[in-house]
Every structure is written in structure tokens, then in C-alpha cells.
Write an enzyme that holds these catalytic residues in place. Sequence first.
Site, PDB file in Angstrom:
ATOM      1  CB  THR A  96      13.935   4.247   5.732  1.00  0.00           C
ATOM      2  OG1 THR A  96      13.420   4.986   7.027  1.00  0.00           O
ATOM      3  CG2 THR A  96      14.221   2.754   6.018  1.00  0.00           C
ATOM      4  CG  ASN A 133       6.260  -0.828   7.252  1.00  0.00           C
ATOM      5  OD1 ASN A 133       7.381  -0.621   7.785  1.00  0.00           O
ATOM      6  ND2 ASN A 133       6.169  -0.120   6.050  1.00  0.00           N
ATOM      7  CE  LYS A 154       6.475   3.718  15.092  1.00  0.00           C
ATOM      8  NZ  LYS A 154       5.947   2.883  14.117  1.00  0.00           N
ATOM      9  CB  THR A 175      -0.887  -0.059   1.204  1.00  0.00           C
ATOM     10  OG1 THR A 175      -0.095   0.389   2.577  1.00  0.00           O
ATOM     11  CG2 THR A 175      -1.513  -1.292   1.502  1.00  0.00           C
ATOM     12  CB  VAL A 189      15.889   1.145   9.808  1.00  0.00           C
ATOM     13  CG1 VAL A 189      15.723   0.262   8.530  1.00  0.00           C
ATOM     14  CG2 VAL A 189      15.618   0.328  11.207  1.00  0.00           C
ATOM     15  CE1 TYR A 199       8.346   6.918  14.709  1.00  0.00           C
ATOM     16  CE2 TYR A 199       9.856   6.434  16.197  1.00  0.00           C
ATOM     17  CZ  TYR A 199       9.116   6.299  15.109  1.00  0.00           C
ATOM     18  OH  TYR A 199       9.413   5.010  14.438  1.00  0.00           O
TER      19      TYR A 199
END
Length: 233
Positions: free
Chosen positions: A176, A78, A145, A37, A174, A141
Site C-alpha cells: 500500500t 483501519n 500499535k 471514510t 502489505v 509506530y
Amino acid sequence: MTRIEGSVALVTGGSRGIGRALVEALYERGAKKVYATARDPRTVTHPDAVPLALEVSDPASVAAAAELAQDVTVLINNAGASVNANFLDSPVDDVRREFETNFYGPLLVTRAFVPVIERNGGGHLLNVHSVLSWIGLAGSYSASKAAFWSQTNSLRLDLKPRGIDVTGLHVGYVDTDLTAGIDAPKSTPEGVAAQALDGIETGAFEVLADDLSRQVKAGLSAGVEALYPQLTA
Ligand SMILES: NC(=O)c1ccc[n+]([C@@H]2O[C@H](COP(=O)([O-])OP(=O)(O)OC[C@H]3O[C@@H](n4cnc5c(N)ncnc54)[C@H](OP(=O)(O)O)[C@@H]3O)[C@@H](O)[C@H]2O)c1
């Protein structure tokens, strides 16, 4: 125990970052079909993935995606945003926005897909948390989480009798788009995706994908001072 081979998976936020690596790894392990998605499905470039439009905070968008993907057996929540609102100075709307994406979004998606997975004979839910679920260094954040981690823990109990196993993924930085501005050691999306899928296939309740996550989790039982040395410096 859930086998990836022959499964039909859906990865929210599957066009880039950890999500794209998950899509790739799912196909490598023999998934029959993987829905990826994105808010703009044209950004899904994986050649085998089935692109699907999804804004996780919009109930109509979530319902439309679930209507189109009636064969899903493995759901991976995700998609996530990193607003990092400061609790004293940032607009409260920024805090709410982060919860809409990181807490309510996956909640809506899970509610929509649980009946689908059940109808298909059971399967798996993987929720992508963070090391920051366990340490409050990133304002809204971290809070979103932490709340998402708690959501996962409750869902694990609710879904077990319904034939759906639940894995939570925790990881530090990570490499990204999300961490593009951060200069620090980072895991690769591919390495994290591989560990996440190992977790699904072994029925792990949690995957701690790097040393930092393992250290911080161990620190939870050692008292507040262990995780926040700046308080006693
Ligand atoms: N990178 C890290 O260091 C790190 C560490 C721990 C945990 N995580 C978590 O890992 C997950 C993936 O992050 P990433 O690092 O791969 O980040 P990324 O490259 O920035 O990708 C974020 C993904 O989330 C999707 N997304 C964001 N808001 C959305 C919304 N409202 N509705 C639908 N989709 C939305 C994006 O979709 P579009 O393509 O439509 O924008 C994109 O695919 C997130 O939950 C993140 O919190 C990341």
C-alpha cells in the site's frame, strides 16, 4: 457470530490500501451498505461505497460521522499512520501525533459507534493492528500499535456482554502507500482483507494474516532474545 451478508459496515480509511480492499470484499460478501471514510471524502472512488468525511483524531468529526451512519453493525478501525518516530531523536510531538491517529483515533471512533451497533442489535468490531504491535522495531509506530492491541484486548471483554464481538488483525508488510518506500516481500491488500473478513465471520479473536505475524507472536513466549537476536550477536 457476525454475518457480513446483509450487514452495514463502516471502514475508516476506506479510500485506499487495505481499507479499500476491505470495502470491496465486504460488498463481494453481500454487505448491504459500506461507508468508506476519508479525510477528503472525494477520494473515495469505489462505485458502491458511501463516502464519509472523517478525521479520526477530531472528536467533532467523529461525532458527525456517527450521526450520519446510524445503521452501522460492523465497524472496522483501519485508518492509521506511520510516523515511525525515533524515541531518542524525533520530536516528542511526532510520537504524540502517531498515538493520536493509531490509538486515540480508533478509541474515539469505537466510543461513538458502540451505542449505534448496540441499538442495531449487536455486531462486530475489527481493529487493524500490525506485526509491529509485538516487536519494537519502528519506534512510535510499534508503540502505538502495541497500545492499540492492548486497547482491543480490553474492549473485547467490555463489548462481549453488549453483543459486539471483537477481532484484532495483525500483519507484516502489505503493498500500500504506507510501505511504498520499502523493498521487501509484501502481502496483497486483497488477501489481507479476505482473511480479516473470514475472522469476522468465524468470530476469531485474532487474525494473523502472514507467516511473519505468526512467527513473531510465537516468539513472544520465547524470551526477549528470540525476538531481538541483535542483543546477543
Ligand atoms: N501497509 C502495511 O504494511 C501495514 C501493515 C500492518 C498494518 N497496517 C495498518 O493497516 C492500516 C491501513 O494501512 P494501509 O497500509 O492501507 O495504509 P495507507 O494506504 O497509507 O492508508 C492509510 C489510511 O488511513 C487513513 N488515515 C490516516 N490518518 C488518518 C486520520 N488522522 N484520520 C482519518 N483517516 C486517516 C488514510 O485516510 P486518507 O485517505 O484520508 O489519507 C488512509 O485511508 C493502518 O492502520 C496501518 O497501520 C499496514
